[in-house]
Structure formats: structure tokens, C-alpha cells
Design a protein around this motif. Structure first.
Motif, PDB file in Angstrom:
ATOM      1  N   TYR A 389       0.837  -1.331   0.142  1.00 42.69           N
ATOM      2  CA  TYR A 389       0.413  -0.069  -0.108  1.00 42.69           C
ATOM      3  C   TYR A 389       0.866   1.441  -0.064  1.00 42.69           C
ATOM      4  O   TYR A 389       1.591   1.006   0.670  1.00 42.69           O
ATOM      5  N   GLY A 390       0.350   2.091  -0.795  1.00 40.64           N
ATOM      6  CA  GLY A 390       1.031   3.181  -0.098  1.00 40.64           C
ATOM      7  C   GLY A 390       0.033   4.559   1.031  1.00 40.64           C
ATOM      8  O   GLY A 390      -1.174   4.314   0.871  1.00 40.64           O
ATOM      9  N   LEU A 391       0.437   4.411   1.848  1.00 37.76           N
ATOM     10  CA  LEU A 391       0.158   5.645   3.250  1.00 37.76           C
ATOM     11  C   LEU A 391      -0.230   7.007   2.838  1.00 37.76           C
ATOM     12  O   LEU A 391       0.412   7.776   2.655  1.00 37.76           O
ATOM     13  N   LEU A 392      -1.054   7.681   3.111  1.00 34.92           N
ATOM     14  CA  LEU A 392      -0.784   9.238   3.320  1.00 34.92           C
ATOM     15  C   LEU A 392      -1.267   9.566   5.076  1.00 34.92           C
ATOM     16  O   LEU A 392      -2.459   8.457   5.165  1.00 34.92           O
ATOM     17  N   ILE A 393      -0.094  10.379   5.689  1.00 33.55           N
ATOM     18  CA  ILE A 393      -0.074   9.970   7.644  1.00 33.55           C
ATOM     19  C   ILE A 393      -0.820  11.105   8.017  1.00 33.55           C
ATOM     20  O   ILE A 393       0.372  12.242   7.048  1.00 33.55           O
ATOM     21  N   ASP A 394      -1.053  11.425   8.744  1.00 29.13           N
ATOM     22  CA  ASP A 394      -0.984  12.861   9.981  1.00 29.13           C
ATOM     23  C   ASP A 394      -0.141  12.413  10.832  1.00 29.13           C
ATOM     24  O   ASP A 394       0.008  11.266  11.435  1.00 29.13           O
ATOM     25  N   ILE A 395       1.080  13.733  10.973  1.00 32.95           N
ATOM     26  CA  ILE A 395       1.634  13.437  12.116  1.00 32.95           C
ATOM     27  C   ILE A 395       1.868  14.911  12.128  1.00 32.95           C
ATOM     28  O   ILE A 395       3.355  14.860  13.158  1.00 32.95           O
ATOM     29  N   SER A 396       1.003  15.313  12.312  1.00 32.57           N
ATOM     30  CA  SER A 396       0.856  16.525  13.354  1.00 32.57           C
ATOM     31  C   SER A 396       1.068  16.639  14.749  1.00 32.57           C
ATOM     32  O   SER A 396       1.787  17.250  16.007  1.00 32.57           O
ATOM     33  N   ASP A 397       0.670  15.316  15.473  1.00 33.38           N
ATOM     34  CA  ASP A 397       1.073  14.527  16.432  1.00 33.38           C
ATOM     35  C   ASP A 397       2.564  13.598  16.448  1.00 33.38           C
ATOM     36  O   ASP A 397       2.047  12.601  16.625  1.00 33.38           O
ATOM     37  N   PRO A 398       3.895  14.386  16.630  1.00 33.20           N
ATOM     38  CA  PRO A 398       4.665  13.232  16.144  1.00 33.20           C
ATOM     39  C   PRO A 398       4.740  11.669  16.873  1.00 33.20           C
ATOM     40  O   PRO A 398       5.363  10.774  16.343  1.00 33.20           O
ATOM     41  N   GLU A 399       4.169  11.449  17.972  1.00 31.52           N
ATOM     42  CA  GLU A 399       4.210  10.036  18.860  1.00 31.52           C
ATOM     43  C   GLU A 399       3.058   9.589  18.369  1.00 31.52           C
ATOM     44  O   GLU A 399       3.116   8.049  18.515  1.00 31.52           O
ATOM     45  N   ASN A 400       1.975  10.376  17.874  1.00 33.45           N
ATOM     46  CA  ASN A 400       0.917   8.735  17.415  1.00 33.45           C
ATOM     47  C   ASN A 400       0.403   9.280  15.668  1.00 33.45           C
ATOM     48  O   ASN A 400      -0.589   9.526  15.438  1.00 33.45           O
ATOM     49  N   PRO A 401       1.438   8.865  15.215  1.00 31.79           N
ATOM     50  CA  PRO A 401       0.859   9.617  13.584  1.00 31.79           C
ATOM     51  C   PRO A 401      -0.190   8.538  13.686  1.00 31.79           C
ATOM     52  O   PRO A 401      -0.518   7.689  13.555  1.00 31.79           O
ATOM     53  N   ARG A 402      -1.101   9.192  12.529  1.00 33.98           N
ATOM     54  CA  ARG A 402      -2.752   8.141  12.925  1.00 33.98           C
ATOM     55  C   ARG A 402      -2.874   8.638  10.658  1.00 33.98           C
ATOM     56  O   ARG A 402      -2.137   9.298  10.045  1.00 33.98           O
ATOM     57  N   GLY A 459      -7.680  16.857   0.118  1.00 34.03           N
ATOM     58  CA  GLY A 459      -7.895  16.373   1.116  1.00 34.03           C
ATOM     59  C   GLY A 459      -7.112  15.415   1.913  1.00 34.03           C
ATOM     60  O   GLY A 459      -6.293  15.829   1.626  1.00 34.03           O
ATOM     61  N   THR A 460      -7.856  14.448   2.168  1.00 32.99           N
ATOM     62  CA  THR A 460      -7.188  13.436   2.541  1.00 32.99           C
ATOM     63  C   THR A 460      -7.834  12.207   1.844  1.00 32.99           C
ATOM     64  O   THR A 460      -7.432  11.046   2.263  1.00 32.99           O
ATOM     65  N   GLU A 461      -7.919  12.299   0.374  1.00 34.64           N
ATOM     66  CA  GLU A 461      -7.388  11.915  -0.253  1.00 34.64           C
ATOM     67  C   GLU A 461      -6.808  11.315  -1.740  1.00 34.64           C
ATOM     68  O   GLU A 461      -5.491  12.671  -1.981  1.00 34.64           O
ATOM     69  N   MET A 462      -6.217  10.530  -2.083  1.00 29.98           N
ATOM     70  CA  MET A 462      -4.726  10.093  -3.113  1.00 29.98           C
ATOM     71  C   MET A 462      -5.736  10.131  -4.588  1.00 29.98           C
ATOM     72  O   MET A 462      -6.477   8.914  -4.454  1.00 29.98           O
ATOM     73  N   ASP A 463      -5.342  10.954  -5.312  1.00 30.42           N
ATOM     74  CA  ASP A 463      -5.979  10.036  -6.383  1.00 30.42           C
ATOM     75  C   ASP A 463      -4.911   9.649  -7.512  1.00 30.42           C
ATOM     76  O   ASP A 463      -4.444  10.493  -7.664  1.00 30.42           O
ATOM     77  N   PHE A 464      -5.624   8.090  -8.361  1.00 26.52           N
ATOM     78  CA  PHE A 464      -4.037   8.187  -9.016  1.00 26.52           C
ATOM     79  C   PHE A 464      -4.293   9.374 -10.456  1.00 26.52           C
ATOM     80  O   PHE A 464      -5.000   9.625 -10.935  1.00 26.52           O
ATOM     81  N   GLN A 465      -2.555   9.477 -11.063  1.00 28.50           N
ATOM     82  CA  GLN A 465      -3.056  10.304 -12.255  1.00 28.50           C
ATOM     83  C   GLN A 465      -1.844   9.558 -13.203  1.00 28.50           C
ATOM     84  O   GLN A 465      -2.383   9.471 -14.356  1.00 28.50           O
ATOM     85  N   SER A 466      -0.506   9.048 -12.982  1.00 25.04           N
ATOM     86  CA  SER A 466      -0.426   7.976 -13.753  1.00 25.04           C
ATOM     87  C   SER A 466       0.743   7.701 -13.908  1.00 25.04           C
ATOM     88  O   SER A 466       1.490   7.619 -12.797  1.00 25.04           O
ATOM     89  N   TYR A 467       1.912   6.667 -14.592  1.00 24.34           N
ATOM     90  CA  TYR A 467       2.914   5.720 -14.265  1.00 24.34           C
ATOM     91  C   TYR A 467       3.995   6.551 -15.058  1.00 24.34           C
ATOM     92  O   TYR A 467       3.956   7.248 -15.884  1.00 24.34           O
TER      93      TYR A 467
END
Length: 675
Positions: A389-402, A459-467
Motif C-alpha cells: 500500500y501507499g499511505l497518507l499519514i497525519d504527523i501533526s502529533d509526532p508520537e502518534n501518526p495516524r 483533502g485526505t484522499e489520493m487520486d491516481f494520475q499516471s505511471y
């Protein structure tokens, strides 16, 4: 015949094989198993102008492609370059000749190069003549490196790494001398690194990421990605390989977060183990190519040693199968070629070892670990390349990435690394199909496999564009697949330099995420003309005006950008005006450009390239910029303010209004700076 115990077999097999087998299990195949190589955030957008889509960029590379058919050789291979200039090629120092060079980090005038046997520090203040500062022998594959101020962090995952950096390795199956985790060095005196601490982790550290979190100037954080098997609790207390539903403290399906107090780095410790993979299911996967199926049948006919993982039959690399079978003969006190009984005994052992690694793991579950995480503190996000998988992660709280979002793709085999564009509106993931040790850029290999995948971030989504995949076919003797790279700070554009192992390095413009374009490259012929032998670009990064390449077998290369119709000298000069104190590619910095005439001219060159303004208007603006540059003081400031206002009015009638406004802002910044 002397009976052979399982313990004897485990002891006999080298660290490299045990790491390989563990990786095969973790990855569900050989893809991603580089260990067997020889040799919603709430922080808002980045404080930088958004890059407009550069529709219609066209490159005219040399034809036929000079990368095809290059002569082989280790230090005398044929070379091909387009829009890049090789400044220097420095072989490894003696202790690391024949060893595997890995990743890079930078601080001040120094490049720090990891190696499976330690670290090499180079002074690159004169790019044409890099000087070795120190070769520090300290084995523990794969020695990924990062820096912050006076601290150096080094990953260790291999079974043979020792706490004391000894070269004798660790032979025992359970040992308190073993290092698997993060080493911490004080490099206040960079000629004499001081080993101050280590932080052990249950699965070691294949890679790691240093997070410099805004608002916290007392600590740095390290996100650890470990893909090796879980250590026995007898070796490191608290380690458990049971699934989380049986043991909430399981070392599976999590990453480790280490906090490093800058005032006392020796007290660094794991402070959390976030389960960012929770609820993910097994991703879709592609099967082998027709050529791969044929290769498997040929290998089977030649007696290759096969194992089964998750229902897949796969051949182990011949050198390991040979080593293992020879070990079986030695262990039973025999001589000569391995017998059918040796093969049967080894097969039983390997299958039991795989079963141990797979015990309790749901084959329909998602990844148990990331391969690499890239943090972008300026936007409060990270990109996780996490096996399937490729993930998008919130790191605003460095000890608890989400985890915010996850994407999967049947064309991707092993999500390996991630790079954001500068304004954080897009992200590029790489696929290390084949694990870096296989030829995956042959003419017969699909262009969607072993490539980059580009997504826009909405926003919080990732939309595929190309290879995007390296367009030059490589030989079966060259390991080649997408690997590590970084952005180059060309203003108004998203341009990335990237390593492709023995496919060389490639410069990619992905400003238009749907239409990435190769605009420069460098390549060498195969290391070995007769068989696949590891080599090529592990990682290549831009740092303060130069491009530095860690060549697995050949040492350290340094390049410069060469001006062309695809990138002008003004654009290069504007990029080189960005100066960093240090760089870890997995801790992505935001690029901000100082006020320079080169920056204004760079935007003007881009408007000319893409016909954003008429030729006459571009010529007139150039004349006014040149006139302002010839005067000083209030005359210059007045001329520049007047020009900025006029250019701002041009935006309304331009086909590239956003870039016209960038030009107006750059001219205004020059006026305000009194340049």
C-alpha cells in the motif's frame, strides 16, 4: 551418518540467508527483498506558491537512445549522458571495495554514505575532488543514514550486526551482542564519530525517518521501519510475533517511534508503536510475466531450490541454495555433492522456518510493516510506502501518526518509497518490483510494473494520475527498477532526480502529474557482461547545487545540471540559490527561494517555453529586468516596483496566469530586498 539438528542448521546459515528468507515471507515473494544483495492534518498547505500545470512539455531526447548497448565494466563501463554533466566519479575506499553502498545523508559540506559494512563520510566542498573524511567499519545491513545537528543515525537490521561494531558477526541464534535497531553517533567531530547509544527494536531497522517537528526544538523523532523477523523475547524483552488479536503487544502490524532528546541522546527510546495498518486487507497483486514463468520452469529443470510462500512457488537465488546444501553436507560430516536426503532435509527445515514466520498471520491481511516513510513537516503529512500500500499519514502529533488514506494497485508489487511535490498537492510512490536485485527494465517488462505512480492529494484522499518508468530498455545482466530520489528546487516546477539501480539516474518533470516527462539522464553499462551482478544507483539526491549518487559497487558520483531547452541556466541558478544546512531525503524540506534576478528570469524562461505571454511582451520584460540590474539603490527599486505592477496586470490576459503572478511576486521581492 551424523544426525543434523535444526539448531545446527540455523547456526550454520548466514545472516544474509536468514534475512532473505524472512523478507520473502514478509513481502510475499522475492519482490522487495533487497537484503540478499551482494556487493486529515489541520496544518494547511505549504507556505509556497502553487505550481501551475505545465501542459505540453515535450522533450526530444537523442535517438537512438545511447543508453542501449553500453559497454560493460566495473570502473571502465561505457557511459551515456543527456543534460547532465558528470563532475567526478570516486571509487570506494579500500575497506568497502566489493561491499554494498546504500543510502545518503548530508550535513554542511559532507555527504554521509551508508554501506552494509558501515559508513563512509566524504567532504564534497570541491565536487570535482571529493575527499574521504573517515571510513567507519560497523557492519549491520543496510546502514541507512540520517543526520540532525551533531547527531548521526544509522539503521541496522541484519542478524550479524553487533553492538560493538565488531566484524566477527553474531553466530548464535539468540544473542545479547546483536544490534538490530538504530545506532546513534555524535559527529561533533566528524572525523571521529562517537558511538553514544543504540535503540533496539523487535524487527530491526531496514530504513528509518528523522522527523524534525515544528514547535518541538528539544527532540527529534525517528520512525522505524523493520522488515526482518521478530526477535525472540529471550534476546529483546517484550518482543512478540503473535498476531495482535492474540497479543496486543505484537511487534507485527506497527511501526516504532523513537524520541531522541537533543540534550541527552543517550536516553533515546521507543515511545510508541502506532498500528497504522489496522483493518487493511491483502492488496491486489499481479502475477509473473510470461518471461518470468519461463525462467521459473527453466530454473526448475536445472534443479533450482524452490520454496512456497502464500501459495506462490519461488526459486531462491542459486548462490544461497548452493551454500545451504553444501552446509547440509558439512553438518552431517559428509563429502562431495549433496544427496537427495540433504535436499529433503533442507526442504523440511526451510518450510518449517517459513511456517514459523507465517504462524498466526492471516494471509488476507494487509502489510505488517512499511518499507519507507517520507515525512513533510511543513504540511504535517507523511507518505508511507508500505509493501502492498501507499499511505497518507497525519504527523501533526509526532508520537502518534495516524493513517488518513491508503491506496493499492495491482500493477504495483512492492511500494518502496515516497516523494511529495513542493506544495504538497501531489505524491509520487515507487515500486521496487523484484526487490532491487533483478532486471526489471528489459524490453519485455511491462512499463506499469516497477515504475513510479503519481497521485494528486485532494483533502485526505489520493487520486491516481499516471505511471512513469525508465524508458530505456536494460539488459538481463542489469538489476533495474524504480528506487530512491529527491526533488530539485527548480522554481515553478516539480522535478525529481531518481536512481534506477543499473538503469542509471533519470531526471523527471512531473509538474503535470498526468504527464511526467524524462528531461535528462546518465547511465553506465552492466557491471558484469556475463551475469547479473549488483551495482548501479541506490539513491541520488540534489544537495546545494550538486547531484550526488550512491553507486552500489562503484562508489560516489557527483553531477551538475546542464542547461538545455528543457531547463535554462536561469532555472539552474535559481535552484542553486537554495542552500540547505542538511538533508535527509526521508525528511523532506520545503524549498523557498531567495530574491534573485535568476529567479525572475527563470519564471520568464518558463513563460516563453509554454507561450504564457507573447514573444514581444517577454522580450520587453527581459529588457526592463536587464535595465534594472544595471542600476542600483532607489533607481533599481523603483524600476522593479513599476515592472512588478505591470507584470501583475499581464496575468489577466495570459494563458498561464499563475506563473505570471509568480514572476510579478519575484520582481516585487527583488524591489523589497533592495537588490
Amino acid at each position: 551418518m551424523i544426525p543434523v539438528t535444526k539448531g545446527q542448521v540455523r547456526m550454520q546459515f548466514s545472516e544474509r540467508f536468514r534475512t532473505l528468507l524472512a523478507c520473502v515471507v514478509a513481502a510475499g515473494g522475492l519482490a522487495g527483498c533487497a537484503a540478499y544483495r551482494s556487493a486529515e492534518s489541520g496544518m494547511g498547505p505549504a507556505p509556497a506558491a502553487a505550481s501551475p500545470a505545465m501542459v505540453g512539455l515535450r522533450a526530444n531526447p537523442p535517438t537512438p537512445d545511447p543508453r542501449v548497448g553500453l559497454a560493460p565494466g566495473l570502473f571502465d563501463a561505457g557511459e551515456a549522458a543527456w543534460n547532465l554533466r558528470l563532475v567526478s566519479a570516486t571509487p570506494p575506499t579500500e575497506p568497502f571495495v566489493g561491499k554494498t553502498n546504500s543510502d545518503l545523508a548530508f550535513t554542511g559540506p559532507y555527504a554521509i554514505q551508508g554501506n552494509y559494512d558501515g559508513i563512509q563520510i566524504w567532504d564534497i566542498s570541491d565536487p570535482a575532488n571529493p575527499e574521504s573524511v573517515i571510513t567507519y567499519v560497523c557492519p549491520a545491513s543496510q546502514s541507512d543514514v540520517s543526520v540532525y545537528e551533531h547527531l548521526l543515525f544509522v539503521s541496522g537490521e541484519g542478524f550479524g550486526g553487533r553492538l560493538d561494531c565488531g566484524e566477527q558477526g553474531v553466530q548464535e541464534e539468540v544473542s545479547h551482542d546483536r544490534l538490530r535497531g538504530i545506532r546513534i553517533f555524535d559527529i561533533s567531530d566528524i572525523t571521529a564519530p562517537e558511538y553514544v547509544a543504540n535503540v533496539q527494536t523487535c524487527r530491526g531497522s531496514h530504513t528509518h525517518t528523522v522527523l524534525e517537528h515544528p514547535g518541538d526544538d528539544e527532540n527529534v523523532y525517528i520512525y522505524v521501519s523493520g522488515s526482518a523477523p521478530v526477535r525472540p523475547a529471550d534476546e529483546l524483552a517484550g518482543c512478540s510475533a503473535a498476531p495482535p488479536n492474540e497479543d496486543p503487544n505484537s511487534a507485527l502490524f506497527r511501526i516504532e517511534v523513537i524520541r531522541v532528546p537533543l540534550a541527552d541522546p543517550a536516553s533515546a527510546a521507543v515511545v510508541s508503536s502506532p498500528r497504522i495498518f489496522e483493518d487493511l486487507v491483502a492488496p491486489p497483486r499481479h502475477g509473473p510475466t510470461a518471461e518470468e514463468r519461463a525462467e521459473m520452469e527453466e530454473a526448475r529443470a536445472q534443479g533450482a531450490f524452490f520454496v512456497e510462500v502464500m501459495g506462490q512457488q519461488m526459486a531462491l537465488p542459486p548462490q544461497f541454495a548452493t551454500m545451504m546444501l553444501d552446509s547440509m553436507v558439512t553438518l552431517r560430516g559428509g563429502e562431495g555433492a549433496p544427496t537427495a536426503q540433504d535436499t529433503a532435509a533442507l526442504t523440511e527445515f526451510v518450510n518449517e522456518m517459513i511456517a514459523e514466520q507465517m504462524a498466526g498471520i492471516d494471509p488476507n491481511a494487509g502489510p505488517t510493516q512499511c518499507h519507507d516513510i517520507t515525512v513533510y513537516p511543513a504540511i504535517g503529512l507523511a507518505g508511507g510506502a508500505c509493501e502492498g500500500y501507499g499511505l497518507l499519514i497525519d504527523i501533526s502529533d509526532p508520537e502518534n501518526p495516524r493513517r488518513l488514506a491508503a491506496v493499492a494497485d495491482s500493477n504495483f508489487s512492492y511500494w518502496h518509497s515516497a516523494t511529495f511535490n513542493n506544495d504538497g498537492s501531489a505524491i509520487l510512490f515507487t515500486d521496487e518490483w523484484g526487490g532491487g536485485g533483478s532486471p526489471k527494465c528489459r524490453a519485455s517488462d511491462p512499463m506499469e510494473w516497477g515504475a513510479n505512480a503519481i497521485f494528486t492529494i485532494e483533502g485526505t484522499e489520493m487520486d491516481f494520475q499516471s505511471y512513469f518508468k525508465l524508458p530505456a530498455p536494460q539488459t538481463p545482466e542489469e538489476n533495474c527498477v524504480a528506487h530512491n530520489g529527491s526533488l530539485i528546487p527548480i522554481p515553478g516546477r516539480d522535478i525529481m532526480i531518481q536512481g534506477w539501480y543499473q538503469g542509471g539516474i533519470s531526471l523527471i518533470d512531473w509538474t503535470d502529474p498526468a504527464n511526467p516527462v524524462e528531461i535528462a539522464y546518465f547511465d553506465r553499462g552492466p557491471v558484469n557482461p556475463d551475469r547479473m551482478q549488483m551495482g548501479g544507483s541506490w539513491s541520488v539526491y540534489w544537495y546545494n547545487g550538486v547531484i550526488v549518487n550512491s553507486e552500489i559497487a562503484r562508489g560516489l558520483d557527483i553531477f551538475e545540471l546542464a542547461p538545455s531547452e528543457l531547463m535554462t541556466q536561469n532555472e539552474i541558478d535559481a535552484a542553486n540559490s537554495v542552500q540547505l544546512t542538511h538533508l535527509n531525503s526521508q525528511g523532506q524540506p520545503i524549498f523557498e527561494w531567495p530574491a534573485t534576478f535568476a529567479l525572475a528570469h527563470a519564471y520568464l524562461d518558463q513563460l516563453e517555453r509554454h507561450r504564457g505571454l507573447s514573444a514581444a511582451r517577454i522580450g520587453a520584460i527581459r529588457e526592463e529586468l536587464a535595465g534594472a540590474e544595471e542600476v542600483t539603490g532607489s533607481a533599481r527599486s523603483g524600476a522593479l516596483r513599476s515592472l512588478s505592477e505591470a507584470v501583475g496586470r499581464d496575468a489577466a490576459g495570459s494563458g498561464d496566469a499563475a506563473r505570471v503572478r509568480m514572476l510579478a511576486d519575484a520582481v516585487r521581492a527583488l524591489a523589497d530586498a533592495g537588490m
